[in-house]
Design an enzyme around this catalytic site. Sequence first.
Site, PDB file in Angstrom:
ATOM      1  N   LYS A 197       0.839  -1.199   0.000  1.00 19.90           N
ATOM      2  CA  LYS A 197       0.000   0.000   0.000  1.00 19.90           C
ATOM      3  C   LYS A 197       0.876   1.252   0.000  1.00 19.90           C
ATOM      4  O   LYS A 197       0.637   2.197  -0.761  1.00 19.90           O
ATOM      5  CB  LYS A 197      -0.931   0.007   1.226  1.00 19.90           C
ATOM      6  CG  LYS A 197      -2.072  -0.992   1.117  1.00 19.90           C
ATOM      7  CD  LYS A 197      -2.822  -1.154   2.440  1.00 19.90           C
ATOM      8  CE  LYS A 197      -3.879  -2.254   2.323  1.00 19.90           C
ATOM      9  NZ  LYS A 197      -4.575  -2.552   3.580  1.00 19.90           N
ATOM     10  N   GLN A 236      -4.421  -1.081   9.731  1.00 19.00           N
ATOM     11  CA  GLN A 236      -4.473  -2.426   9.152  1.00 19.00           C
ATOM     12  C   GLN A 236      -5.104  -3.405  10.135  1.00 19.00           C
ATOM     13  O   GLN A 236      -4.728  -3.456  11.312  1.00 19.00           O
ATOM     14  CB  GLN A 236      -3.049  -2.873   8.769  1.00 19.00           C
ATOM     15  CG  GLN A 236      -2.971  -4.213   8.049  1.00 19.00           C
ATOM     16  CD  GLN A 236      -3.589  -4.208   6.660  1.00 19.00           C
ATOM     17  OE1 GLN A 236      -3.651  -3.186   5.988  1.00 19.00           O
ATOM     18  NE2 GLN A 236      -4.066  -5.354   6.218  1.00 19.00           N
ATOM     19  N   ASP A 276     -10.713   3.535   4.280  1.00 11.94           N
ATOM     20  CA  ASP A 276     -11.116   2.120   4.240  1.00 11.94           C
ATOM     21  C   ASP A 276     -12.637   1.981   4.158  1.00 11.94           C
ATOM     22  O   ASP A 276     -13.150   0.921   3.791  1.00 11.94           O
ATOM     23  CB  ASP A 276     -10.659   1.404   5.519  1.00 11.94           C
ATOM     24  CG  ASP A 276      -9.395   0.587   5.324  1.00 11.94           C
ATOM     25  OD1 ASP A 276      -9.170   0.107   4.202  1.00 11.94           O
ATOM     26  OD2 ASP A 276      -8.653   0.409   6.310  1.00 11.94           O
TER      27      ASP A 276
HETATM   28  N1  GUN Z   1      -7.198  -6.301   6.417  1.00  8.22           N
HETATM   29  C1  GUN Z   1      -7.581  -7.024   5.326  1.00  8.22           C
HETATM   30  N2  GUN Z   1      -8.070  -6.201   4.385  1.00  8.22           N
HETATM   31  C2  GUN Z   1      -7.992  -4.952   4.877  1.00  8.22           C
HETATM   32  C3  GUN Z   1      -8.327  -3.682   4.357  1.00  8.22           C
HETATM   33  O1  GUN Z   1      -8.832  -3.514   3.246  1.00  8.22           O
HETATM   34  N3  GUN Z   1      -8.078  -2.633   5.168  1.00  8.22           N
HETATM   35  C4  GUN Z   1      -7.556  -2.776   6.403  1.00  8.22           C
HETATM   36  N4  GUN Z   1      -7.372  -1.693   7.136  1.00  8.22           N
HETATM   37  N5  GUN Z   1      -7.232  -3.933   6.918  1.00  8.22           N
HETATM   38  C5  GUN Z   1      -7.446  -5.021   6.144  1.00  8.22           C
END
Ligand code: GUN
Length: 288
Positions: free
Chosen positions: A47, A91, A114
Amino acid sequence: MILDGAATAKELRQQLAETIQKQGLAPGLAVVLVGDDPASQVYVRNKARAAEEVGIASRTHRLPAATSQEDLLALVTSLNNDAAVHGILVQLPLPRHIDEQAVVAAIDPSKDVDGFHPVNVGKLSLGLPGFVPCTPQGCMILLKQALPDPSGKRALVLGRSNIVGKPMAALLLQAHCTVTVAHSRTQDVAEECARADILVSAIGKPAFVKGAWIKEGAVVIDVGINRVAMTDAEGKTRLVGDVDFEKAALRARAITPVPGGVGPMTIACLLKNTVESAKAHRVRRDGI
Ligand code: GUN
């Protein structure tokens, strides 16, 4: 038709880089990782790298697994108040001693790229503008390549997670599909699949969906990213989806591969949400 998420994501990233340049934006993304879950470390690194490549300043805050909820909430508050930060991503999953919902709820909804904050979840449910979770957003883009108007189609979502299944169902409903959500208590998943013009699988079980279950001509979107041992190489692993790709591809009109399908789209949509957020914050601040 193979729905090429890698190529579509690349195009989207190029568009975002152009928008940032042309509009003179300075978007900032803060990524918070607590603990050392290996999969999360890979996601967070990808990311951050993708953000930098399109011109988004990204800062990754790596905190030890033993971080207290209080300290994490304090970091979120400081990011909420930081004018250079337009997107905040914590995350998931978080270590067990931390209340995930409390942390998500502490994020400023206008920086919740998100789309996990209850305000944004509510807006999606009501069909109001707000941040849409990245993976379902990416799935819709790929779906529309195969089926520009999914109105009236029977859509089946496998999995009912807050991150994918539930928001996916909301988006399909908004696109006027007849939506079914199947999950671990569903009595006959194969029967549900056989009726589905659109199948989105987000359950995290390698090759769970059999080729024979797929309706002839269906569009299949595979969200699963499952690491499995290779049959012919000691200790080596490979990524597979939730769907038995080879067999399903013989019946589907269009299908996403794993890897190179939904995965790259998730990250591209995160960047898109961050750029949108930077635009919205500028309008709020400067009125332009
Ligand atoms: N864990 C798995 N997928 C995601 C996501 O799209 N965002 C976040 N913050 N954590 C995740």
